[in-house]
Scaffold this motif. Structure first.
Motif, PDB file in Angstrom:
ATOM      1  N   UNK A  95       0.832  -1.206   0.000  1.00  0.00           N
ATOM      2  CA  UNK A  95       0.000   0.000   0.000  1.00  0.00           C
ATOM      3  C   UNK A  95       0.865   1.253   0.000  1.00  0.00           C
ATOM      4  N   UNK A  96       1.958   1.227   0.774  1.00  0.00           N
ATOM      5  CA  UNK A  96       2.865   2.375   0.795  1.00  0.00           C
ATOM      6  C   UNK A  96       3.535   2.570  -0.568  1.00  0.00           C
ATOM      7  N   UNK A  97       3.903   1.451  -1.199  1.00  0.00           N
ATOM      8  CA  UNK A  97       4.495   1.541  -2.537  1.00  0.00           C
ATOM      9  C   UNK A  97       3.513   2.191  -3.501  1.00  0.00           C
ATOM     10  N   UNK A  98       2.259   1.805  -3.399  1.00  0.00           N
ATOM     11  CA  UNK A  98       1.251   2.356  -4.293  1.00  0.00           C
ATOM     12  C   UNK A  98       0.981   3.834  -3.986  1.00  0.00           C
ATOM     13  N   UNK A 146      13.363  -1.296  -1.747  1.00  0.00           N
ATOM     14  CA  UNK A 146      13.056  -1.988  -0.488  1.00  0.00           C
ATOM     15  C   UNK A 146      11.954  -1.219   0.227  1.00  0.00           C
ATOM     16  N   UNK A 147      11.391  -1.849   1.275  1.00  0.00           N
ATOM     17  CA  UNK A 147      10.354  -1.175   2.053  1.00  0.00           C
ATOM     18  C   UNK A 147      10.905   0.074   2.717  1.00  0.00           C
ATOM     19  N   UNK A 172       9.563   4.074   2.387  1.00  0.00           N
ATOM     20  CA  UNK A 172       9.248   4.963   3.512  1.00  0.00           C
ATOM     21  C   UNK A 172      10.044   6.259   3.399  1.00  0.00           C
ATOM     22  N   UNK A 173      11.336   6.142   3.091  1.00  0.00           N
ATOM     23  CA  UNK A 173      12.182   7.333   2.969  1.00  0.00           C
ATOM     24  C   UNK A 173      11.742   8.201   1.798  1.00  0.00           C
ATOM     25  N   UNK A 184       7.335  15.146   0.271  1.00  0.00           N
ATOM     26  CA  UNK A 184       6.743  16.369   0.800  1.00  0.00           C
ATOM     27  C   UNK A 184       7.785  17.451   1.036  1.00  0.00           C
ATOM     28  N   UNK A 185       9.035  17.045   1.297  1.00  0.00           N
ATOM     29  CA  UNK A 185      10.092  18.036   1.545  1.00  0.00           C
ATOM     30  C   UNK A 185      10.658  18.624   0.256  1.00  0.00           C
ATOM     31  N   UNK A 186      10.553  17.892  -0.839  1.00  0.00           N
ATOM     32  CA  UNK A 186      11.255  18.269  -2.069  1.00  0.00           C
ATOM     33  C   UNK A 186      10.958  19.690  -2.545  1.00  0.00           C
TER      34      UNK A 186
END
Length: 707
Positions: free
Chosen positions: A5-8, A48-49, A53-54, A60-62
């Motif tokens: 889900x995070x990847x998506x 990788x997972x 996450x990173x 949002x910071x970019x």
């Protein structure tokens, strides 16, 4: 939230669709492996997972790391704002330098945004209003203390003005593959002089445009890529199309070399009567052999001045393209391998090669100048003969993976992926076009200049441009290298920026734009294009209401409508089911041949029945010529502003120019123009041609079919 889900979520933030709706209306999920591969092509770590996450946190910071957005593309008259980021509490001043050099102060708005800690420092955001500016290419400047940043600001028209001119009355024109249309003076391949003659002939029948295949640059030496839709560069032109005798300096060749030119011309002319397959390589070798000698003829002062002006206008882009051509020559059979590993054009190693290869670089600059002159002459000839629009150029959707643009544009094009299309009714396995896509993020960072230059090149000597697969300005189907086309995913672009720039450049050229909006697309896309003044594309066979053909009166107005297109069999072949038999022979059918032929016959008969119902065709009429004429009368009943007539339909040709989904299995883009009997048709044969006259009358509605 699961790792998938995070990847998506990460993919979605970067414009990568995680699901899509296929041609049958079915929804499909994109695999995690495809998403990771595509994110890698966008330089987004997702292997990788922990990477995912990173990367989510980084997203949002970019924007806060840059003082200005990468680029601003706005619509004239719209109220738009943009953020400016500086260390929290530091002063900032912002101004715009307009295209004409004027400086305009930019108003800061009273908008509070909480500062954000990014990379260990507190960053503030100020909000500014985009000033009212004329259409064009401007630059935003921002300064805080001793730091200054710039960004491109492009003001685009809300609606392309030429669209309203199109809607004033109906116009028709010819669609032709230039290379296939030869004359007695051709060297085995149709050229720019043949195009000029074809345009004048079309105008004589009442046509207002000639839509041609892309004439983008291919390889600078044989072997020559046959597909005009897989060019080396979309910013430059293919010298294969040069008419050698029209280069003024040929008149001053030494007698020996003039004799060689005539011998080449005589040998090549014999190929003009061959109807089986075009031989680009033989023609290109002969032309290059003569052009090498013509190049050594000194230019007169006036011609020298025009050439130098052309080179100055072409600038670094022309120099880099010419350098690539010279290097490609140098590496010969190893050229593809060199092109895939070559250092960038600004590498010191390349600078040394520039010095050593200057004479060859100049030769390729000179070839581009000749192409520019002859293209201009063809467009001028079309207008002089009475066409209102003139030549309409076709803008290919992309370029080859190891060509000049792939080298000179660097990371503006993605690596590790290619553009293609998911499965559809005509290509059940999907398509891989073997072309690197634009990277939406890098294109913005480059101020959209590479895209602008491609569009400007297509419009340089044109009354219009057809944007092949214009849906690619909204989203493109990315296929990771080594994976099946069915395993791709859509990647979104900033369509407002790309369509706006396309409209801006067409506005400046006074040109019309036709978007090829066929295939799998979202419903709102066609409406959006129409609002921006971009004409759509309709093909008679595809205009259906469920199982019945649509009434032509319900077609779109801002549209180019035709009976067929270059990716289908000519109408005579389509009526006979030739396209079904060909796909069966090539293993492209999913069903059995008899069933597919029966389905095609049902579709064909329903369209012919529509013509019969309207009194455009006698019931039971079996004459193919009359059927083809009647179908053109059907599209003439539509409100479409532009009607297209295929030159293959004029002559009665049945063979397809291209069979999508194949490379060498079928002689794509190598089929010379012929008639129903398979005999070659030359440009001179079209001056007084019954088929041309009949279809011209059909689409113009001058007389009834009974006459």
């Amino acid at each position: 939230m699961t790792s998938s889900a995070k990847l998506r979520e990460l993919a979605g933030k970067h414009g990568v669709s995680t699901t899509y709706t296929g041609w049958g209306g079915l929804d499909h999920d994109v695999s995690d492996e495809t998403l990771r591969r595509i994110l890698a092509a966008l330089d987004v770590p997702a292997g990788t997972d922990d990477d995912v996450v990173a990367s989510l946190a980084d997203f949002d910071d970019r924007p806060w790391r840059s003082m200005l957005p990468p680029a601003l593309v706005v619509v004239e008259g719209d109220d738009r704002t943009f953020p400016v980021h500086v260390p929290h509490g530091d002063p900032v001043s912002v101004w715009v330098v307009s295209e004409d050099g004027a400086e305009i102060e930019v108003e800061q708005l009273d908008v509070w945004v909480d500062p954000r800690t990014v990379d260990g420092r507190l960053v503030g955001r100020a909000t500014f209003a985009v000033p009212r500016l004329p259409l064009g290419w401007h630059v935003v400047h921002a300064r805080s203390n001793d730091i200054e940043a710039t960004a491109q600001l492009v003001v685009t028209p809300r609606r392309l003005s030429t669209a309203d001119r199109l809607l004033e009355k109906k116009r028709w024109g010819l669609a032709a593959q230039v290379y296939s249309v030869r004359s007695r003076r051709s060297w085995g391949i149709g050229d720019f002089a043949d195009l000029a003659d074809l345009a004048a002939i079309t105008a004589g029948y009442g046509g207002d445009f000639v839509l041609i295949n892309p004439v983008h640059a291919a390889e600078p030496v044989p072997p020559h890529e046959p597909s005009p839709y897989l060019p080396s560069s979309r910013r430059f032109v293919d010298p294969l199309y040069l008419r050698i005798e029209d280069v003024p300096e040929t008149a001053y060749l030494p007698a020996k070399h003039r004799k060689e030119l005539d011998e080449h011309a005589q040998r090549a002319a014999k190929a003009n009567r061959k109807a089986r397959r075009l031989d680009r390589d033989a023609t290109f070798r002969a032309k290059l052999d003569v052009l090498e000698r013509v190049y050594r003829v000194p230019l007169g002062p006036a011609r020298r001045a025009r050439y130098e002006a052309f080179c100055a206008e072409g600038g670094q882009a022309l120099d880099d393209f010419a350098l690539w051509c010279a290097l490609y020559e140098k590496f010969g059979d190893r050229a593809d391998r060199w092109a895939s590993r070559a250092p960038s054009p600004d590498d010191p190693k390349v600078d040394r090669l520039r010095e050593r290869l200057e004479s060859r670089i100049d030769f390729h600059r000179w070839l581009q100048w000749l192409c520019d002159e002859q293209l201009a002459a063809a467009h001028t000839a079309s207008l002089a003969a009475g066409s209102e629009i003139g030549i309409v150029h076709d803008l290919a959707v992309g370029v080859g993976p190891h060509g000049a643009d792939a080298w000179t544009l660097g990371d503006a094009l993605a690596t590790g992926v290619t553009v293609g299309a998911p499965a559809d009714d005509f290509n059940r396995n999907g398509q891989n076009w073997n072309q690197p896509p634009w990277r939406p993020d890098r294109l913005a960072e480059l101020g959209y200049i590479p895209f602008r230059d491609v569009v400007r090149s297509a419009l340089r000597h044109a009354g219009g441009v057809r944007a092949d697969h214009i849906l690619g300005l909204f989203r493109t189907w990315w296929v990771p290298e080594g994976m099946s086309p069915a395993d791709g995913a859509y990647v979104r672009s900033d369509h407002e920026a790309l369509v706006g720039i396309l409209a801006l450049e067409a506005h400046r050229a006074g040109a019309v734009v036709v978007g090829e909006d066929l295939g799998v697309f979202e419903e709102w896309v066609q409406e959006y294009l129409a609002e921006r003044g971009i004409a759509g594309t309709s093909i008679l066979w595809f205009e259906r209401d469920e199982d019945s053909p649509r009434e032509p009166e319900t077609y779109r107005s801002l549209c180019l409508t035709s009976v067929t297109t270059h990716d289908l069999a000519p109408t005579a072949g389509y009526l006979a089911g030739d396209h079904i038999r060909l796909r069966s022979e090539l293993g492209l059918l999913e069903g059995d041949l008899d069933t597919e032929l029966a389905d095609a016959a049902t579709e064909r008969d329903s369209v012919l029945a529509l013509a019969v119902e309207r009194g455009l065709l006698d019931e039971g009429e079996t004459d193919v010529g009359r059927q083809v004429e009647a179908l053109h009368r059907v599209i003439a009943a539509s409100p479409s502003a532009l009607l297209g007539v295929s030159l293959a339909d004029v002559t009665g040709e049945r063979r397809s120019q291209n069979q999508p989904g194949t490379v060498d299995e079928y002689p794509n883009w190598r089929v010379p123009l012929a008639d129903a009997r398979g005999e070659v048709v030359l440009v001179e044969d079209l001056v007084e041609h019954d088929g041309f006259a009949r279809l011209a009358r059909a689409v113009s509605g001058d007389i009834s079919p009974a006459e």
